[in-house]
Every structure is written in structure tokens, then in C-alpha cells.
Enzyme design. Structure first.
Site, PDB file in Angstrom:
ATOM      1  N   LYS A  91       0.812  -1.210   0.000  1.00 54.64           N
ATOM      2  CA  LYS A  91       0.000   0.000   0.000  1.00 54.64           C
ATOM      3  C   LYS A  91       0.850   1.267   0.000  1.00 54.64           C
ATOM      4  O   LYS A  91       0.354   2.339  -0.311  1.00 54.64           O
ATOM      5  CB  LYS A  91      -0.967  -0.001   1.174  1.00 54.64           C
ATOM      6  CG  LYS A  91      -2.056  -1.050   0.993  1.00 54.64           C
ATOM      7  CD  LYS A  91      -3.197  -0.889   1.968  1.00 54.64           C
ATOM      8  CE  LYS A  91      -4.279  -1.917   1.715  1.00 54.64           C
ATOM      9  NZ  LYS A  91      -3.821  -3.301   2.020  1.00 54.64           N
TER      10      LYS A  91
HETATM   11  C1  LIG Z   1      -4.448  -4.442   1.511  1.00 56.14           C
HETATM   12  C2  LIG Z   1      -3.678  -5.705   1.489  1.00 56.14           C
HETATM   13  C3  LIG Z   1      -4.034  -6.786   0.663  1.00 56.14           C
HETATM   14  C4  LIG Z   1      -5.269  -6.756  -0.201  1.00 56.14           C
HETATM   15  O1  LIG Z   1      -5.143  -5.862  -1.272  1.00 56.14           O
HETATM   16  P1  LIG Z   1      -6.423  -5.360  -2.050  1.00 56.14           P
HETATM   17  O2  LIG Z   1      -5.930  -4.334  -2.992  1.00 56.14           O
HETATM   18  O3  LIG Z   1      -7.367  -4.800  -1.022  1.00 56.14           O
HETATM   19  O4  LIG Z   1      -7.009  -6.536  -2.742  1.00 56.14           O
HETATM   20  C5  LIG Z   1      -3.241  -7.920   0.653  1.00 56.14           C
HETATM   21  N1  LIG Z   1      -2.155  -8.011   1.455  1.00 56.14           N
HETATM   22  C6  LIG Z   1      -1.782  -7.000   2.270  1.00 56.14           C
HETATM   23  C7  LIG Z   1      -0.605  -7.182   3.141  1.00 56.14           C
HETATM   24  C8  LIG Z   1      -2.514  -5.812   2.311  1.00 56.14           C
HETATM   25  O5  LIG Z   1      -2.133  -4.826   3.140  1.00 56.14           O
END
Ligand SMILES: *Cc1c(COP(=O)(O)O)cnc(C)c1O
Length: 434
Positions: A107
């Protein structure tokens, strides 16, 4: 570049407005009217380009002249200050490590790019911008880090007291500077409600320039396509078909991959790997989308019962289920299966993977077993195993080395302001906030 709302193809806005609004007035999500593709020629020399140069080529197809090339290059260089390497498990399977950013999860890419983009578009406003974010943990720290020290912007984070992990709380409360953490005596839903009420409050909006850093913002999605191209670029020979396995919750990361596909990245299959929250697998197997209450798992960043980017996934394929099925494979796995996979990857390849990446591995294996072929398979490792060290150490018996950037935030003193979940308290806080 014009963007349309997934609820109404005729509702068009500029990229700038899509970023500033976050969500369309009709409740839809923004997507580009036209997806600009790459020539085959580009993929012949992509391996000679840097991550930043690839990202620039991708970004400029989404933004066009709304950010001049010179400024876009600076913005990208400031976003991508860390790598996204592919690490081979064997000669056919790779892990794409997306955890080298400040908060150790993928993210960081989206949050940083959005922060710089917002700051760019607001650079000539004389009022200071105040970003309000309610967080249950991970998103908040990525957003806070993304906006950290960004000029003209202050961030107020709301998190539920006692309901985030120790690591998450330290990441949320130790930045200081332009980031303020509010520890709310309530749940995540209470935090979210306070933020919504603040946006709707006329008095507050007269004196403060309130903005959201919503997770469905298009500026968070675009950078999530950069690393698919860059992973492809790192493959030494491009003689086999390419598969990406994406640990998925709200489907933002997967949508980033599908945008790359639409731009011409030669990929044979995308795998939406899910935990017990199986809305996507159910859709792929039945054609029916049924939102469900979310279920708690050890891959908790994927505990999503109503994936927000689903509207984008179907819109990218003209709502054609059969087209989607050709590109997407999806399966769901239990926590026990996830733990077994973490152990197996460690034993077989000597690689320590986090619970989210392990779900990606399970779904990839299932695809490879049922669709034999000659592939380069790439699993997206979405978080550093140190973020989930309890689970990881229990399963592998190995101590997880904590990266320095995490150690530093664990050692800093916590700064938070405690508030009730009463809107009047929150409003007073914002009115007096400087
Ligand atoms: C947010 C997140 C996901 C999921 O990603 P999406 O874009 O919501 O599908 C998977 N793994 C981690 C570690 C995350 O922080």
C-alpha cells in the site's frame, strides 16, 4: 485524460477532479475513458529501463498533459524510492516483493503516489489541506507515511483504541510532524462515522479544507500497475507465458494488474487469491456477485466481504463474465491451509513468506496443477513477514529479522490524543486544530 464513473459512462471528469473527488457523485468509481496501450516494440526493450522510467511511461498514459512530463518525473522519483524485486523460488516461480517501502506493505506505492499527486494539484491553493483518515491499521500507516512532510498538507488519523496491533499502533503514532493520531474510544466503524460526519458538517468545511484519502482513489490504483510491468522487465528470458498470483481483498492490487493487462502487458492469467472471504472465487465459479459479512483470518488485510474495486474489474471487461473468466482464476483458502503453505515454502525453498503471500502461493499451485504448462509464475508478496511475526515464527520455527525501519518506529515514544466517539468532541478538536 478523461475519467468515467462506473455507474454512468457519461459522467466524465478530468484526472485532477477524479483525484480530488475520490469517488464519483453517483457513487461510482473512476476509470479512464480510454486505456492507452504500449506497442510490442516497448516490451522488447522494457528490460533496459529503470523502475522509474517504466513507471513514467505507464503513468503518463493515465494522466497525459494534466501533469507535465517534467513534474511527473519528479513525482515518480519521489514515490519510488525503494525497489520491487522479483526473487526466484525456483526456475519457474518468483516472489515479487512489494514490502520494501516505509510501512512494509504494497500500500506504500499507492499511498505515496496519491499524496504527491494531491499535493501537486493543490500546490497553488492558499488554504492548508487537512486529510482525515479512519483506519483499522495498515492503510492508515501507509497513508500517513505517504503524506509525511508533504508541504501544505496535514493529516489527522483516527484509530480505534486498543483495537490495532502493537506494531500498527507504533506505526500510526510515532511520525509526529504533520501527522496527528487520534485514539478514539470506540470501534473502527465509529472512527469512520466521525470522518463522514466531519465531511458533512457545513461549519467545519467553512473553516477547514477537508479532503479524504480514500482507498478507492484512482491515484492509489495507477501506481499499483507499475510493478507488474517492472516485474515482467526483470524476467531474464521472456520465452514462457506469464502468470501473476495476487493476494486479494478489496481487489485494488488485482485491478492494478488488470489495467497493466489492458495496456498490453503480455500476461496469460491473473489469479485472485483469497482467504475465507470468498466473494471473488464465488463470482468466478458461478457468475454471481454476493457480498458477505467479512470473516476474521490470519491474512487479515484481505478480510473483505464486499470488495470495493469489483465495480472496476467488471467495468474493465464490459461487464462480460465470460471475458473476465478467461483472464481471471480465483480460489479461497483456510487459515490451516495458509499455515501449511508458509511452512512448505520455507522447507522447500528456504523462503519466509507472510500469510498473505502464502495464500497467493496456494492459489498459484492450484492453477498450475489444474492447468499444466510452461510458465513464469509471479506471486505478489504484499507484506513483510515481520509484520506478522507471531504467525510466521510459530509456523516456520524461524526468528523473523525485523527491518530497521520497523525497529525505529517500535522504539519511538507514542504520541496520540485520546478522544471519545462523540462527534461534538471531534468537531471541537478540528475547530481548534492548527
Ligand atoms: C491491503 C492488502 C491486501 C489486499 O489488497 P487489495 O488491494 O485490497 O485486494 C493484501 N495483502 C496485504 C498485506 C494488504 O495490506
Amino acid at each position: 485524460m478523461q475519467y468515467y464513473s462506473t455507474n454512468n459512462k457519461n459522467n466524465l471528469v478530468t484526472f485532477r477532479d477524479a483525484v480530488l473527488k475520490g469517488i464519483a457523485e453517483d457513487g461510482g468509481l473512476f476509470l479512464p475513458v480510454e486505456i492507452k496501450t504500449f506497442s510490442n516494440e516497448f516490451f522488447k526493450y522494457i528490460s533496459s529501463l529503470s523502475f522509474q522510467a517504466i513507471a513514467f511511461e505507464v503513468a503518463r498514459r493515465f494522466i497525459e498533459e494534466e501533469i507535465p512530463e517534467k513534474d511527473l518525473k519528479i513525482l515518480i522519483n519521489e514515490t519510488l524510492t525503494f525497489p520491487a524485486p522479483i526473487v526466484p523460488l525456483n526456475e519457474n516461480i518468483y516472489v515479487l516483493e512489494l514490502f520494501h517501502g516505509p510501512t512494509l506493505a504494497f500500500k506504500d506505492f499507492g499511498a505515496r503516489f496519491m499524496a504527491k499527486t494531491l499535493s501537486y494539484f493543490l500546490r497553488n491553493e492558499d488554504k492548508e489541506v487537512l486529510i482525515l483518515v479512519a483506519t483499522s491499521g495498515d492503510t492508515g500507516s501507509a497513508v500517513a507515511n505517504g503524506f509525511y512532510n508533504v508541504e501544505g498538507i496535514k493529516v489527522v488519523l483516527l484509530y480505534p483504541s486498543g483495537k490495532v496491533s502493537k506494531i500498527q499502533e507504533q506505526q500510526l503514532t510515532t511520525l509526529y510532524g504533520n501527522i496527528t493520531a487520534l485514539e478514539i474510544d470506540g470501534t473502527f466503524d465509529d472512527c469512520q462515522k466521525l470522518v463522514k460526519q466531519a465531511f458533512a458538517d457545513k461549519e467545519l468545511n467553512k473553516i477547514k479544507n477537508l479532503t479524504s484519502a480514500n482507498s478507492i482513489n484512482i491515484a492509489r490504483l495507477i501506481p499499483q500497475s507499475f510493478y507488474y510491468f517492472n516485474a515482467y522487465a526483470q524476467l531474464k528470458n521472456k520465452d514462457k507465458e506469464v502468470i501473476f498470483s495476487v493476494p486479494s481483498g478489496n481487489l485494488g492490487n488485482l485491478t492494478g494488474g488488470l489495467l497493466a493487462y489492458k495496456m498490453g502487458l503480455p500476461v496469460a492469467k491473473y489469479i485472485g487469491a483469497c482467504n475465507a472471504n470468498n466473494v471473488l472465487p464465488h463470482y468466478i465459479s458461478s457468475g454471481e456477485f454476493i457480498a458477505e459479512p467479512s470473516v476474521k483470518t490470519i491474512s487479515n488485510a484481505m478480510d473483505v466481504g464486499n470488495p470495493s474495486n469489483f465495480a472496476r474489474v467488471v467495468s474493465l471487461f464490459q461487464n462480460d463474465y465470460n471475458l473476465i473468466k478467461k483472464v481471471l482464476f480465483s480460489q479461497s483458502y483456510s487459515d490451516d491451509e495458509t499455515r501449511k503453505a508458509m511452512s512448505e515454502i520455507n522447507k522447500r525453498y528456504g523462503y519466509v513468506i507472510d500469510p498473505h503471500g502464502a495464500v497467493g502461493y496456494l492459489a498459484l499451485n492450484e492453477y498450475l496443477n489444474t492447468h499444466p504448462g510452461n510458465y513464469h509464475s509471479i506471486i505478489l508478496e504484499t507484506a513483510h513477514p515481520a509484520k506478522f511475526s507471531d504467525e510466521v515464527e510459530k509456523v516456520t520455527g524461524k526468528t523473523v529479522q525485523m527491518p530497521d525501519r520497523l525497529k525505529v518506529s517500535l522504539e519511538k515514544p507514542k504520541h496520540s490524543i485520546k478522544l471519545s466517539k462523540d462527534f461534538d468532541d471531534f468537531k471541537l478538536f478540528l475547530q481548534e486544530f492548527k
